[in-house]
Write a protein that holds these residues in place. Structure first.
Motif, mmCIF file in Angstrom:
data_model
loop_
_atom_site.group_PDB
_atom_site.id
_atom_site.type_symbol
_atom_site.label_atom_id
_atom_site.label_comp_id
_atom_site.label_asym_id
_atom_site.label_seq_id
_atom_site.Cartn_x
_atom_site.Cartn_y
_atom_site.Cartn_z
ATOM 1 N N ARG A 47 30.833 48.442 17.326
ATOM 2 C CA ARG A 47 29.980 49.362 18.081
ATOM 3 C C ARG A 47 30.066 50.785 17.525
ATOM 4 N NH1 ARG A 47 28.147 47.844 23.049
ATOM 5 N NH2 ARG A 47 28.571 49.892 23.892
ATOM 6 N N ALA A 50 27.707 50.702 14.706
ATOM 7 C CA ALA A 50 26.331 50.670 15.214
ATOM 8 C C ALA A 50 25.921 52.005 15.815
ATOM 9 C CB ALA A 50 26.188 49.575 16.266
ATOM 10 N N LEU A 52 26.906 52.839 18.940
ATOM 11 C CA LEU A 52 26.885 52.679 20.395
ATOM 12 C C LEU A 52 28.156 53.238 21.007
ATOM 13 C CD1 LEU A 52 25.518 49.033 20.478
ATOM 14 C CD2 LEU A 52 24.243 51.157 20.753
ATOM 15 N N PRO A 72 21.976 55.651 16.684
ATOM 16 C CA PRO A 72 21.848 54.273 16.187
ATOM 17 C C PRO A 72 20.565 54.030 15.395
ATOM 18 C CG PRO A 72 22.561 54.253 18.473
ATOM 19 C CD PRO A 72 22.325 55.683 18.114
ATOM 20 N N LYS A 73 19.465 54.641 15.839
ATOM 21 C CA LYS A 73 18.182 54.330 15.208
ATOM 22 C C LYS A 73 18.081 54.868 13.779
ATOM 23 C CE LYS A 73 15.723 58.308 17.202
ATOM 24 N NZ LYS A 73 15.346 59.040 15.971
ATOM 25 N N ILE A 77 20.709 50.113 10.555
ATOM 26 C CA ILE A 77 21.375 48.894 10.980
ATOM 27 C C ILE A 77 20.475 48.154 11.959
ATOM 28 C CG2 ILE A 77 23.737 49.738 10.758
ATOM 29 C CD1 ILE A 77 22.890 49.781 14.169
ATOM 30 N N SER A 78 20.747 46.870 12.157
ATOM 31 C CA SER A 78 20.230 46.248 13.365
ATOM 32 C C SER A 78 21.310 45.322 13.887
ATOM 33 C CB SER A 78 18.905 45.533 13.138
ATOM 34 O OG SER A 78 19.054 44.555 12.173
ATOM 35 N N MET A 79 21.183 44.988 15.155
ATOM 36 C CA MET A 79 22.321 44.354 15.809
ATOM 37 C C MET A 79 21.883 43.148 16.625
ATOM 38 S SD MET A 79 25.358 46.303 17.715
ATOM 39 C CE MET A 79 26.603 45.475 18.692
ATOM 40 N N PHE A 81 23.230 40.801 19.781
ATOM 41 C CA PHE A 81 24.212 40.905 20.858
ATOM 42 C C PHE A 81 24.634 39.532 21.359
ATOM 43 C CE2 PHE A 81 22.029 44.867 20.689
ATOM 44 C CZ PHE A 81 22.960 45.824 21.046
ATOM 45 N N ASN A 83 24.825 38.465 24.441
ATOM 46 C CA ASN A 83 23.922 37.896 25.455
ATOM 47 C C ASN A 83 22.460 37.975 25.005
ATOM 48 O OD1 ASN A 83 23.259 40.518 25.775
ATOM 49 N ND2 ASN A 83 23.941 40.712 27.873
ATOM 50 N N ALA A 85 20.111 39.871 24.490
ATOM 51 C CA ALA A 85 19.358 41.098 24.767
ATOM 52 C C ALA A 85 17.908 41.001 24.318
ATOM 53 C CB ALA A 85 20.039 42.317 24.126
ATOM 54 N N GLY A 99 10.937 46.688 16.884
ATOM 55 C CA GLY A 99 11.435 47.732 15.981
ATOM 56 C C GLY A 99 10.364 48.188 15.005
ATOM 57 N N ARG A 146 14.565 39.204 15.362
ATOM 58 C CA ARG A 146 14.258 40.605 15.657
ATOM 59 C C ARG A 146 15.079 41.532 14.770
ATOM 60 N NH1 ARG A 146 15.346 42.482 21.692
ATOM 61 N NH2 ARG A 146 17.483 42.257 20.986
ATOM 62 N N MET A 150 13.570 43.897 10.945
ATOM 63 C CA MET A 150 13.757 45.319 10.624
ATOM 64 C C MET A 150 14.073 45.519 9.143
ATOM 65 S SD MET A 150 13.465 47.126 13.396
ATOM 66 C CE MET A 150 14.398 48.643 13.208
ATOM 67 N N LEU B 177 20.282 45.597 26.774
ATOM 68 C CA LEU B 177 18.847 45.735 26.509
ATOM 69 C C LEU B 177 18.551 47.135 26.004
ATOM 70 C CD1 LEU B 177 17.023 43.868 29.402
ATOM 71 C CD2 LEU B 177 17.438 43.126 27.078
ATOM 72 N N TRP B 182 17.994 50.938 21.298
ATOM 73 C CA TRP B 182 18.459 52.062 20.464
ATOM 74 C C TRP B 182 18.581 51.630 19.010
ATOM 75 C CZ3 TRP B 182 23.207 53.420 24.033
ATOM 76 C CH2 TRP B 182 22.730 53.911 25.249
ATOM 77 N N LEU B 184 16.960 49.451 17.583
ATOM 78 C CA LEU B 184 15.650 49.102 17.028
ATOM 79 C C LEU B 184 14.752 50.329 16.901
ATOM 80 C CD1 LEU B 184 15.102 45.776 18.948
ATOM 81 C CD2 LEU B 184 15.404 46.011 16.498
ATOM 82 N N GLY B 185 15.336 51.516 16.963
ATOM 83 C CA GLY B 185 14.546 52.704 16.673
ATOM 84 C C GLY B 185 14.160 53.542 17.876
#
Lengths: 346, 279
Positions: A47, A50, A52, A72-73, A77-79, A81, A83, A85, A99, A146, A150, B177, B182, B184-185
């Protein structure tokens, strides 16, 4: 090119120190797995990369660009999760394209990339559905698609398979490995499942109490654990340990046996993997306690010199609790640890 | 033998429990429905029937009382005032309550527990305690007898609900979520508008309507703080005091029905946000 460099990263939550001075370099296109028990700091480290979570001290670079002060944006990176999300108010198509829409890409480019990644994850037929109409495995595929859409420099995954059932997990594991190798992104993958780690990783970083204990290839981590913790954590069942007392130079007294070992040091721990034990006429006197036929092999839990000791034997072998077995270690598989430092001794 | 006794006893206790359960449900429903039913019957009856006994089971559909109200001077103005005040209450309580609910759900800050308790405590004081000093203050500041002034008081009453309801709405949206948005931009703001807001919009609407109903039903502050610009409740309270019985029933009916309809429309969300499964 997206090499990740982590320098002196530490994180504390109030008085609790979650990460101690982490230094790690992850090569471009490498699949790095952060492995450890829950609470070891692996997710916190992910995190922090990332964005976060903010590191208390330390710096992070991705592809030569310092990113620990970016949001983060802006990190490339992309993440994925644990669960998933997946946004419940958007269709699968809009989820994968989320994205890309944020980057204000033209419509046909969004469609092209969504369809390509959906194809990669075999979910083309689900594009019009909502997350509520998907199974856990399908949601996970959407989440990965997803992230891939990106086309990030780095893809971060936080226990992405741990909510799936065992069979699906095995299937997704192989698929994910293939897809990520093809996409040529650098990947960091957090898991507490050592089988997942062994099967997917180019390199595993074993973490314990906020520190990286060993970062090496899966087979190296398995064969040559750098510390007692790694030896006791990796492998199912883990390594066996027995106290060793020095006999003459280069020889060690272990549970009534004399075994060749390293020179010097006052006391050592002898370690051997359960599958590296053979039945012999001479060897450790092991009293069988519990016998578990596991199909492929037989797991025998015994007692050697008052210590718990496990052996993996051929499934045809017949043994009853209370019987005494003679177990001898394969000499090239024996490892030694210093009980003071808990580190491996060559 | 023992099997036979068990067979005989077990269904018996279950049946008793079942009757008790059904009886309680019927009683609770009657508790709510019977008064509303009498209100309806008497509203739709002629003045003679209202004062007679026993009542007919079916209403006569005599619209005399209701037509009287439709033509009653000041009635429409009062209705308009009620709607204006309730709408202002709705907007203000959401604008103030929702951010507080978001903060409670997403951030750890010192005094969080105390803050939640204090929000609830605002409902512990009886309104008269609040309304009289407020009336004095409003007269001094010129806020007395205005829709805005009354809406302020109603907002105070509605905010605890708005905060606690939106708090549970936001808590129902997984943090991941937002975090996914965040990565994703999105910024914090765009993640909120593109992900969180669409998801809680139905719930926000429900809690807004709830605030609307709180204001619509409120009579004490409305009676104390307004004179010329009376809301419907205050207006009816003032005028029905000396009216015949059938008009009192009709006035009550006019007040209850819109509130009932609103609550009925958002019942699903009210159940959801009070933690009762609605599926």
């Amino acid at each position: 090119m997206a090499q990740i460099e982590i320098k002196n990263v530490a994180k504390s939550f109030g008085a609790y120190q979650a990460l101690h001075d982490i230094n790690l370099t992850i090569e471009d296109q490498e699949f790095m797995v952060l492995l450890g028990a829950s609470g070891c700091g692996k997710s916190t480290l992910l995190r922090i990369i990332a964005g976060l979570e903010t590191a208390t001290t330390g710096k992070v670079w991705i592809g030569g660009r310092r990113i620990d002060n970016l949001s983060p944006k802006d990190r490339g990176i992309s993440m994925v999760f644990q669960n998933y999300a997946v946004f419940p108010h958007l269709t699968v198509f809009e989820n994968i394209g989320f994205g890309l829409r944020m980057q204000k890409l033209p419509n046909d480019e969004v469609t092209r990339r969504v369809e390509r990644t959906a194809g990669l994850m075999h979910i083309e037929q689900l594009l019009k559905r909502y997350s509520g109409e998907l199974s856990g495995g399908q949601r996970q595929r959407v989440a990965v698609a997803r992230a891939l859409a990106m086309e990030p420099d780095v893809i971060l995954m936080d226990e992405p398979l741990s909510n799936l059932d065992a069979l699906l997990r095995m299937e997704m594991r192989a698929e994910l490995k293939g897809v990520l190798a093809e996409s040529k992104t650098t990947a960091i993958y957090v898991t507490h499942d050592q089988v997942e780690a062994m099967s997917m990783a180019d390199r595993i970083s074993v973490m314990h109490e906020g520190k990286i204990v060993q970062a090496a290839s899966p087979i190296e981590v398995y064969r040559n654990p750098s510390a007692e913790f790694v030896a006791g954590f990796i492998g199912n069942p883990p390594m066996n340990f027995l106290p060793a007392n020095p006999a003459e130079s280069g020889k060690w007294q272990v549970a009534g046996q004399v075994i060749d070992g390293p020179g010097a040091s006052a006391q050592l721990k002898f370690a051997i993997r359960p599958e590296d034990l053979r039945l012999a006429d001479d060897g450790f006197k092991a009293v069988a306690k519990v016998i578990e036929p596991l199909g492929a092999h037989l797991l025998v839990t015994c007692e050697v010199d008052g210590q718990l000791f496990r052996a993996v034997l051929d499934s045809d072998f017949k043994v009853k609790p209370g019987e005494v077995l003679n177990l001898t270690p394969q000499p090239d598989r024996v490892r030694w640890f210093d009980p003071q430092t808990t580190l491996a001794v060559a | 033998m023992s099997d036979a006794t068990a067979d005989a006893v077990a269904p018996d206790t279950r049946a008793t429990g079942r009757y008790l359960y059904i009886a309680s449900v019927v009683f609770l429903c009657a508790w709510v429905i019977v008064p509303i039913y009498f209100l309806l019957i008497n509203t739709l009856s002629s003045p003679e029937t209202v004062n007679s006994f026993p009542k007919p089971f079916w209403p006569e559909f005599d619209l005399g009382s209701l037509t009287f109200f439709a033509g009653f001077a000041g009635m429409l103005t009062a209705l308009k005032n009620s709607v204006i005040v309730a709408a202002m209450t709705m907007v203000m309580s959401i604008l103030i309550g929702a951010p507080a609910g978001y903060a409670l759900s997403r951030f750890e800050f010192p005094g969080k527990g105390l803050f939640r308790l204090l929000i609830l405590l605002t409902r512990a004081f009886p309104l008269p305690l609040l309304a009289l000093p407020l009336a004095v203050m409003f007269i001094q500041t010129g806020l007395d007898d205005t829709a805005f002034g009354l809406a302020l008081v109603h907002t105070t009453l509605a905010i605890p609900f708005a905060v606690l309801i939106t708090f549970s709405l936001f808590s129902g949206i997984p943090m991941e979520l937002e975090e996914a948005a965040w990565t994703l931009g999105c910024t914090r703001l765009t993640a909120f508008t593109k992900v969180v807001l669409p998801l809680i919009l139905p719930g926000i609407t429900a809690s807004a309507i709830f605030a609307f109903v709180i204001s619509w039903n409120e009579v004490f502050a409305a009676a104390v703080l307004t004179i010329e610009n009376r809301t419907l409740t205050a207006f009816l309270l003032q005028n029905l005091d000396t009216s015949p019985l059938h008009l009192k029933f009709a006035g009550g009916f006019i007040l209850v029905v819109p509130a009932l309809i609103f609550i009925f429309a958002v019942r699903k969300y009210l159940f959801a946000m009070w933690g009762i499964a609605n599926r």
